[in-house]
Each structure stands twice: as C-alpha cells, then as structure tokens.
Design an enzyme around this catalytic site. Sequence first.
Site, PDB file in Angstrom:
ATOM      1  N   ASN A 119      -6.225  21.975 -13.574  1.00 42.71           N
ATOM      2  CA  ASN A 119      -5.583  22.487 -14.597  1.00 42.71           C
ATOM      3  C   ASN A 119      -4.618  21.034 -15.492  1.00 42.71           C
ATOM      4  O   ASN A 119      -3.615  20.819 -14.728  1.00 42.71           O
ATOM      5  CB  ASN A 119      -4.797  23.830 -14.122  1.00 42.71           C
ATOM      6  CG  ASN A 119      -4.209  24.114 -15.933  1.00 42.71           C
ATOM      7  OD1 ASN A 119      -4.067  23.607 -16.857  1.00 42.71           O
ATOM      8  ND2 ASN A 119      -3.233  25.239 -15.384  1.00 42.71           N
ATOM      9  N   TRP A 120      -5.388  20.269 -16.046  1.00 42.95           N
ATOM     10  CA  TRP A 120      -4.459  19.291 -16.724  1.00 42.95           C
ATOM     11  C   TRP A 120      -3.570  20.116 -17.316  1.00 42.95           C
ATOM     12  O   TRP A 120      -2.926  18.862 -17.728  1.00 42.95           O
ATOM     13  CB  TRP A 120      -5.759  18.030 -16.833  1.00 42.95           C
ATOM     14  CG  TRP A 120      -6.905  17.129 -16.481  1.00 42.95           C
ATOM     15  CD1 TRP A 120      -6.916  17.786 -14.756  1.00 42.95           C
ATOM     16  CD2 TRP A 120      -7.423  16.115 -17.020  1.00 42.95           C
ATOM     17  NE1 TRP A 120      -8.243  17.112 -14.821  1.00 42.95           N
ATOM     18  CE2 TRP A 120      -8.399  16.351 -15.918  1.00 42.95           C
ATOM     19  CE3 TRP A 120      -7.722  15.942 -17.832  1.00 42.95           C
ATOM     20  CZ2 TRP A 120      -9.258  14.605 -16.176  1.00 42.95           C
ATOM     21  CZ3 TRP A 120      -8.728  14.388 -18.253  1.00 42.95           C
ATOM     22  CH2 TRP A 120      -8.976  14.810 -17.541  1.00 42.95           C
ATOM     23  N   LYS A 121      -3.423  21.208 -17.584  1.00 44.13           N
ATOM     24  CA  LYS A 121      -2.133  21.492 -18.574  1.00 44.13           C
ATOM     25  C   LYS A 121      -2.450  20.452 -19.493  1.00 44.13           C
ATOM     26  O   LYS A 121      -3.415  19.753 -20.114  1.00 44.13           O
ATOM     27  CB  LYS A 121      -0.537  21.418 -18.218  1.00 44.13           C
ATOM     28  CG  LYS A 121      -1.444  22.302 -17.104  1.00 44.13           C
ATOM     29  CD  LYS A 121       0.162  22.874 -16.351  1.00 44.13           C
ATOM     30  CE  LYS A 121      -0.219  23.473 -14.954  1.00 44.13           C
ATOM     31  NZ  LYS A 121       1.094  23.998 -13.919  1.00 44.13           N
ATOM     32  N   GLU A 142      -1.339  32.606  -7.983  1.00 42.10           N
ATOM     33  CA  GLU A 142      -0.631  31.234  -8.344  1.00 42.10           C
ATOM     34  C   GLU A 142       1.138  31.868  -8.328  1.00 42.10           C
ATOM     35  O   GLU A 142       1.124  33.132  -9.693  1.00 42.10           O
ATOM     36  CB  GLU A 142      -1.265  30.533  -9.643  1.00 42.10           C
ATOM     37  CG  GLU A 142      -2.678  29.971  -9.869  1.00 42.10           C
ATOM     38  CD  GLU A 142      -2.316  28.520 -10.977  1.00 42.10           C
ATOM     39  OE1 GLU A 142      -2.021  27.731 -10.194  1.00 42.10           O
ATOM     40  OE2 GLU A 142      -2.374  28.913 -11.586  1.00 42.10           O
ATOM     41  N   GLY A 162      -2.543  21.372 -10.493  1.00 42.79           N
ATOM     42  CA  GLY A 162      -1.761  21.511 -11.977  1.00 42.79           C
ATOM     43  C   GLY A 162      -1.641  19.802 -11.271  1.00 42.79           C
ATOM     44  O   GLY A 162      -2.035  18.658 -12.147  1.00 42.79           O
ATOM     45  N   GLY A 163      -0.330  19.554 -11.464  1.00 34.70           N
ATOM     46  CA  GLY A 163       0.075  18.372 -11.495  1.00 34.70           C
ATOM     47  C   GLY A 163      -0.777  17.371 -10.127  1.00 34.70           C
ATOM     48  O   GLY A 163      -0.686  15.525 -11.763  1.00 34.70           O
ATOM     49  N   GLY A 200       4.810  23.712 -10.585  1.00 33.87           N
ATOM     50  CA  GLY A 200       5.262  22.877 -11.198  1.00 33.87           C
ATOM     51  C   GLY A 200       6.535  22.486 -10.305  1.00 33.87           C
ATOM     52  O   GLY A 200       7.055  21.695 -11.030  1.00 33.87           O
ATOM     53  N   GLU A 247       1.881  30.733 -17.682  1.00 29.94           N
ATOM     54  CA  GLU A 247       2.073  29.666 -18.637  1.00 29.94           C
ATOM     55  C   GLU A 247       1.351  31.182 -20.643  1.00 29.94           C
ATOM     56  O   GLU A 247       1.998  30.634 -21.180  1.00 29.94           O
ATOM     57  CB  GLU A 247       1.524  28.451 -19.266  1.00 29.94           C
ATOM     58  CG  GLU A 247       2.629  27.358 -17.622  1.00 29.94           C
ATOM     59  CD  GLU A 247       1.973  26.607 -16.756  1.00 29.94           C
ATOM     60  OE1 GLU A 247       0.868  25.895 -18.050  1.00 29.94           O
ATOM     61  OE2 GLU A 247       2.711  25.996 -16.075  1.00 29.94           O
ATOM     62  N   HIS A 271      -2.986  32.763 -16.707  1.00 30.07           N
ATOM     63  CA  HIS A 271      -2.383  31.442 -16.196  1.00 30.07           C
ATOM     64  C   HIS A 271      -1.161  31.960 -16.900  1.00 30.07           C
ATOM     65  O   HIS A 271      -0.670  32.551 -17.663  1.00 30.07           O
ATOM     66  CB  HIS A 271      -3.130  30.283 -16.743  1.00 30.07           C
ATOM     67  CG  HIS A 271      -2.202  28.984 -16.275  1.00 30.07           C
ATOM     68  ND1 HIS A 271      -1.094  28.766 -16.203  1.00 30.07           N
ATOM     69  CD2 HIS A 271      -2.359  28.298 -15.285  1.00 30.07           C
ATOM     70  CE1 HIS A 271       0.089  27.735 -15.608  1.00 30.07           C
ATOM     71  NE2 HIS A 271      -1.649  27.282 -14.824  1.00 30.07           N
ATOM     72  N   SER A 296       2.179  23.906  -6.719  1.00 29.64           N
ATOM     73  CA  SER A 296       2.432  22.657  -6.021  1.00 29.64           C
ATOM     74  C   SER A 296       1.141  22.439  -4.821  1.00 29.64           C
ATOM     75  O   SER A 296       2.162  21.471  -3.690  1.00 29.64           O
ATOM     76  CB  SER A 296       3.786  22.562  -5.814  1.00 29.64           C
ATOM     77  OG  SER A 296       4.761  22.738  -6.764  1.00 29.64           O
TER      78      SER A 296
END
Length: 249
Positions: free
Chosen positions: A9-11, A166, A232-233, A172, A96, A94, A211
């Site tokens: 997930n590149w956000k 999640e 993610g990251g 994150g 967010e 998600h 994470s």
Amino acid sequence: MRRKFVAGNWKMHGTLQNNALLIDALKVSVAGLACEVAICPPYPYLAQAAALLGSSGIQLGAQNLSEFVSGAYTGEVSAPMLGEFGCRYVLVGHSERRAIYGESDSVVVAKFAAAQAGGLVPVLCVGESLEERQAGKTSEVVSRQLAAVIDRLGVSVLTKSVIAYEPVWAIGTGVTASAGQAQEVHQAIRSQVAALDPVVANGVRVLYGGSVKPQNAKELFGQPDIDGGLIGGAALVAGDFLAICRAAG
Ligand code: PGA
C-alpha cells in the site's frame, strides 16, 4: 491451501521517476516466488504502473474506490474505472479512510459491494485502535467491522475477497503486533467466518498489516492463520518489500 499474498500500500507516495525505479526493481526479483504480490499506487499512477508491470505477474490494486458506478460525484473514482486500468484488487476500509475521512462501516460495506460488482477483489481492512485494545475491545471491534459486511451481503461474498487485519496502533508506528497477538485476532476472524461457513473460512486469505518489516515478516507469516501481509512504509523500499515477499515464500 491458501496461497500467501503480499500487497504493498503505497499510500500518498510516489513520483513518476521513483515509481519506475521501484517497479523495475520488483519486476526482476518477484518472478519465481510462490506468493502472490500486488502493489497499490495512488490513482494517477495506476496507468504508469499497469504499463510497467506488463506481464510480470505482479498484480495491481487501488487504495480506495467510490461506492457509486458513475455520476455527479466530484473527485471520486469507480470500480469500473479501476478495472479499465488493470486493477484486480482494491483496499476498502483502510483505517486511515475510516479515521481521517469518516468512512463508517456502512460506507465500507457499500464500497466492498461496489468493488465486487465492478469485478474487483476487495481487501477489507479491519482493526482496533490503541484505546480499544487497552479497553479489551479488540475482538468486539474487529468482529463488528467484519459482521457489517457479512450481515449486509452474506458470508459467501468473502470467497472473492481478502481480509486484512491491521491494528491501528501498529500502522506506521514501528510497533508491530507480536506474532502471537496477530495470530489470536486472525484466528478469531477465521472462527467468526467458520461459524457461518467453514469452507469460506478455510479459503479466505487474512493478511496482517502494521509495521511489517523484513525482520518480523517470517515469524508473522509463519502463523497458521496469517496468509501474508499488507505493507505500507516498507513497500516503498524495493529491498525491504522483496525481502518481505521472500518471507512469504
Ligand atoms: P505500515 O502501514 O506498514 O507503514 O505500518 C500498513 C498499512 O497502513 O497498510
């Protein structure tokens, strides 16, 4: 046997130049891995990603979609549009989106249904906040988010979906759920589905997100009910994402 699945997930990250470097690095190394791999770039880069991915076997996904098919919905993007750009997957719910954009369970359900109606595979994200975990409400929250879909659409819709657990406190933050903590929730998710349909429960893939790094991926993915990860990251760093994919097989 559920095939392991790792989705990035590149956000809201990326540039045309960086995307090209990242996708080129992934393409050469993902061939031959047993797990399925997908990337979810921001909307404007889907066409670029689809062209670069070509027949690499890496799947394309989006991070969100509209619950509507077309019409006067300024700023929205529909499932058929995503399909035209080669998307197979789309994230729905998600944390967010839920927290920053106020997406309720009922909006998430509508998006889930819209994804499937448009031929996409929804990746339903569920998870509790830190306060909810500390209040002992983890299973209540996660089961409510999952039940929202099952109660409205029926358990069989999960056959053509993926679930991602999640925990919000792990996203994150660098804090990962321990393999034991994650497995406990994954097992509860599968049991909730199994109580309604054991065959669906056995087939649906439940990913862990929050994470995930090369250092913890193998232990997480080694748990019986963890079928891969939503990353993610670490999905923005080719070496890290590839190491996580290799940990999934
Ligand atoms: P993270 O994000 O890996 O950076 O924690 C995961 C996600 O939000 O899907």
